[in-house]
Design a protein around this motif. Sequence first.
Motif, PDB file in Angstrom:
ATOM      1  N   THR A   1     -37.747 -70.730 -45.472  1.00 15.52           N
ATOM      2  CA  THR A   1     -38.050 -69.410 -44.917  1.00 15.52           C
ATOM      3  C   THR A   1     -39.476 -68.991 -45.251  1.00 15.52           C
TER       4      THR A   1
ATOM      5  N   ALA B   1     -45.476 -69.167 -38.763  1.00 11.38           N
ATOM      6  CA  ALA B   1     -45.070 -68.515 -37.513  1.00 11.38           C
ATOM      7  C   ALA B   1     -45.372 -67.024 -37.581  1.00 11.38           C
TER       8      ALA B   1
ATOM      9  N   TYR C   1     -41.943 -71.005 -45.769  1.00 14.22           N
ATOM     10  CA  TYR C   1     -42.796 -71.854 -44.926  1.00 14.22           C
ATOM     11  C   TYR C   1     -42.896 -71.292 -43.510  1.00 14.22           C
ATOM     12  N   ARG C   2     -41.761 -70.896 -42.939  1.00 18.03           N
ATOM     13  CA  ARG C   2     -41.769 -70.363 -41.581  1.00 18.03           C
ATOM     14  C   ARG C   2     -42.521 -69.032 -41.509  1.00 18.03           C
TER      15      ARG C   2
ATOM     16  N   GLU D   1     -43.303 -64.963 -30.393  1.00 17.87           N
ATOM     17  CA  GLU D   1     -43.740 -65.727 -31.544  1.00 17.87           C
ATOM     18  C   GLU D   1     -44.433 -67.022 -31.140  1.00 17.87           C
TER      19      GLU D   1
ATOM     20  N   LYS E   1     -36.991 -62.566 -40.784  1.00 19.32           N
ATOM     21  CA  LYS E   1     -37.178 -63.583 -41.823  1.00 19.32           C
ATOM     22  C   LYS E   1     -37.244 -62.945 -43.209  1.00 19.32           C
TER      23      LYS E   1
ATOM     24  N   SER F   1     -35.929 -72.355 -32.193  1.00 17.48           N
ATOM     25  CA  SER F   1     -35.803 -71.512 -33.385  1.00 17.48           C
ATOM     26  C   SER F   1     -35.529 -72.376 -34.614  1.00 17.48           C
ATOM     27  N   PRO F   2     -36.561 -72.911 -35.252  1.00 18.01           N
ATOM     28  CA  PRO F   2     -36.346 -73.698 -36.476  1.00 18.01           C
ATOM     29  C   PRO F   2     -35.636 -72.896 -37.563  1.00 18.01           C
ATOM     30  N   GLN F   3     -36.013 -71.626 -37.709  1.00 16.42           N
ATOM     31  CA  GLN F   3     -35.393 -70.796 -38.742  1.00 16.42           C
ATOM     32  C   GLN F   3     -33.907 -70.595 -38.472  1.00 16.42           C
TER      33      GLN F   3
END
Length: 640
Positions: free
Chosen positions: A394, A401, A396-397, A629, A285, A222-224
């Motif tokens: 955010t 994604a 970017y994600r 995801e 997000k 989970s990068p976010q």
Amino acid sequence: MLKNNQGVITTYSPDSGGTIVSIIATLQPLILLFVSSLILMMGHGLSGILLPVRLATDNISLPVSGFILSMYSFGFLLGANIAKRILNQIGQVRTFAMCGSLTATAILLMGLRDDIFIWASMRGLMGFCIACACVTLDSWFGSVSNEQNRGRILGINQLVILTALTLGQFALLIAPPSGSTLFVLCGILFSLSITPLVFVSHYEPSIEQTPLLPLRQLFALSPQGVVTGFLCGMLYSAMVNLLPLYAGSEHITGLRLSLFMGAAMVGGIVLQLPIGYLSDRFERKKVILGCCLLLSLTTLALPATVAAGLFDAALLCSAITMGIIACLYPLSISEAFDQARQEQLVPVLAGLLSVYATGAMIAPYSATVVMQHQGEVAVFGFMLAVELLLIAFTLYRMKVAAPITVEAQETFVMHNPNTIHEELDPRTAYRETSEDFEQAMNELERLAAEHPNNAIAFIRAMSAARPDWAATLTEKAAQFPEVDTVLLFRALTMLNSELAVDIANRLAQGTPEQVEALVTWLLDKEPENALTLLANIAFVAQAQQASVVDTLAQTNPEQIQAFSQEYVDAMAENVASLRAPDREKINIEHCVTGLLDSVTAAAPEQLKQVEAIVDEHMSELEEEKEPPEHPPNTDESLQK
């Protein structure tokens, strides 16, 4: 009847699902724990505003002040990582007593000496002790709660903590921060927090060490969540530690300072509800992005209202700013939980706490270096830069994604960044740790070693008193090869027929011989729902699938199609009951291929009919299993 933690006999009613009749016996330990938490956090809240004000009063340079304040997060991170080892070595009572006395000692030494080294060391010690105390309280709450009420207990404790932190801000009015009175008051509060726990049972539940999830794997998951948690730590730490320094530069002192910081803490309580509501109804997000956009506006508005002399507006901006920042941490947890499997939730929670604490450790010193050159108001410029970074990441994600459907998202649960709550989070797997349960498990082991039938009689008696323990006790009993699974199944299902499927699934995890004996009995005696039970056992214990189909082909070939329908239904029900990330573990094609192969070998003339049953449900099953995801993670360490 069972004896509770206080030695009071309590009665359990099977009709009410094991509800404890003795309300007093249930509430007494909880009330004492809440009182202890309240007193501890009042002292923490007072020290949190006292130390920055005292540093400013003593004209300590901003970078040095930032370094001292950062040491709290360093100690907190260390304590969070080793607290459970300490608990396992010396127990809950001694651990909490140690934390209370050492925290009191630390704050008193800070009041007696103005040495920078002592202040930095003692600030780190306070963070360490607060973390250990939080883990201790968490395990204590877990031992006196159950699966149904632990979420409510977590919520109540969060409100208690935030209320205590708010009240602690107003204790600054009792005496000037330049003296030693407030340091003594903090020491008294930390010491008093031990007293209520003296009256709680000294029962020590077993403490499991939290498995670690390396940062690389956590970020891949989970990068976010990781970035949001890290930047939230920077924002929260900057706000809590440096806002009093800014307020002092604007001549906000005394009652106005308490109101200023108190409003911030109140915002941390109030905004959890609306933001949590939005988080559960919109894509996560988008909620994080919306919060950050609003946060950037209030970060700009806060110093503007102070400069304009609009104190009431400044209080409102302070409450909204801190409220949103406090919500970013539980939002980061929920975002990471959206991607994690059930067995990963606790390691993810522990990992995010470490990420958050690292950000909190970096922020005060980094921000004070900027403030040294640009003035105290530069703290808001520092915060705005962090917020813009989070907004950019955010966006970017959101671009790279695919969004998770709202239905597949985990629910939002209130989490205060000042505390640690792994066992109480209702989204994590529940592990019963009450004294009664531990005694029951020990007794079961003793009876199983003495005579297996005595163990079965014991489980039946316990299940009559506590139906919610039936499945867990059954799973434990299945670990003993001598236990007759057929006799155990019959004894429990005669008492709790509605638990038949769950009990059969637990017994399916026993030895192959035990499972085979249960399957043979079900095929021979054909009790009510026999095909449903066989289908669930065949799904849980795939090795039994061919045996069931083969026996049906020899004895009741007309039931093969009905069994296949039940098997597909069991597979669909199991998939639907899982969290979205957990569905990736189930290899539907393997299960279906095994069923078709078994039918081909035992009753080839019925293969077309079974294929039709399977085809009718396959598209539906594949849709249920669609990953949220990202494709399934193949990293071996994440599969454990």
